[in-house]
Design a protein around this motif. Structure first.
Motif, PDB file in Angstrom:
ATOM      1  N   GLY A  28       3.924   0.575  15.461  1.00  0.00           N
ATOM      2  CA  GLY A  28       4.690  -0.562  14.948  1.00  0.00           C
ATOM      3  C   GLY A  28       4.458  -0.802  13.468  1.00  0.00           C
ATOM      4  N   LYS A  29       4.025   0.217  12.761  1.00  0.00           N
ATOM      5  CA  LYS A  29       3.730   0.092  11.321  1.00  0.00           C
ATOM      6  C   LYS A  29       4.641   1.033  10.514  1.00  0.00           C
ATOM      7  N   GLU A  30       5.920   1.055  10.869  1.00  0.00           N
ATOM      8  CA  GLU A  30       6.866   1.973  10.215  1.00  0.00           C
ATOM      9  C   GLU A  30       6.973   1.727   8.710  1.00  0.00           C
ATOM     10  N   LYS A  31       7.003   0.463   8.320  1.00  0.00           N
ATOM     11  CA  LYS A  31       7.116   0.125   6.892  1.00  0.00           C
ATOM     12  C   LYS A  31       5.895   0.623   6.119  1.00  0.00           C
ATOM     13  N   GLU A  32       4.700   0.401   6.679  1.00  0.00           N
ATOM     14  CA  GLU A  32       3.464   0.854   6.030  1.00  0.00           C
ATOM     15  C   GLU A  32       3.418   2.378   5.943  1.00  0.00           C
ATOM     16  N   ALA A  33       3.878   3.040   7.002  1.00  0.00           N
ATOM     17  CA  ALA A  33       3.909   4.508   6.998  1.00  0.00           C
ATOM     18  C   ALA A  33       4.859   5.024   5.927  1.00  0.00           C
ATOM     19  N   LYS A  34       6.023   4.404   5.817  1.00  0.00           N
ATOM     20  CA  LYS A  34       6.982   4.825   4.784  1.00  0.00           C
ATOM     21  C   LYS A  34       6.409   4.594   3.396  1.00  0.00           C
ATOM     22  N   ASN A  35       5.759   3.447   3.187  1.00  0.00           N
ATOM     23  CA  ASN A  35       5.137   3.164   1.889  1.00  0.00           C
ATOM     24  C   ASN A  35       4.055   4.180   1.555  1.00  0.00           C
TER      25      ASN A  35
END
Length: 131
Positions: A44-51
């Motif tokens: 559930g950390k897609e945004k952090e992974a993309k960053n």
């Protein structure tokens, strides 16, 4: 839930006991970035992974540009075992990173003139190359 590397041989056992798993490749930097995205989705950390991927790609591109202007001009290999002496070859993330750094990793065995590919390096060969 188990995360399994591409070289792990436990998938049959996991299937047998109906244990959920995901198998991840890690042969190169491209796989690493895909794995970060996958783990981001799983947690559930897609945004952090993309960053993280964006930041890492930017840093990698900056490094590549710096090395174009001022290459290291080194020869080398990534040794992962001391006895017997063994190194990573083509198709490994370690070799890819050395390539990005501009390290000439076209090491050849002196006696047979064959490219090393995750194979045993002989002490005599290393001594000849270093002297």
């Amino acid at each position: 839930f188990v995360i399994v590397g591409s070289y792990a041989d436990i998938t049959d056992t996991l299937k047998k006991y109906k244990i959920p798993y995901i198998q991840m490749e890690y042969k190169g930097l491209k796989d690493m970035f895909v794995n970060i995205e996958t783990l981001g989705k799983l947690t559930g950390k897609e945004k952090e992974a993309k960053n993280l991927n964006d930041k890492s790609n930017n840093r990698l591109n900056v490094l590549k540009e710096k090395l174009k202007k001022k290459p290291l001009n080194l020869k080398g290999t990534f040794v992962y075992n001391a006895s017997p002496l063994m190194s990573f070859g083509k198709g490994s993330i370690h070799n890819e990173i050395l390539g990005i750094l501009g390290v000439n990793r076209n090491t050849r065995i002196a006696s047979s003139n064959v490219k090393i590919r995750a194979s045993i390096l002989r002490s005599l060969f290393l001594c000849r190359k270093l002297l």
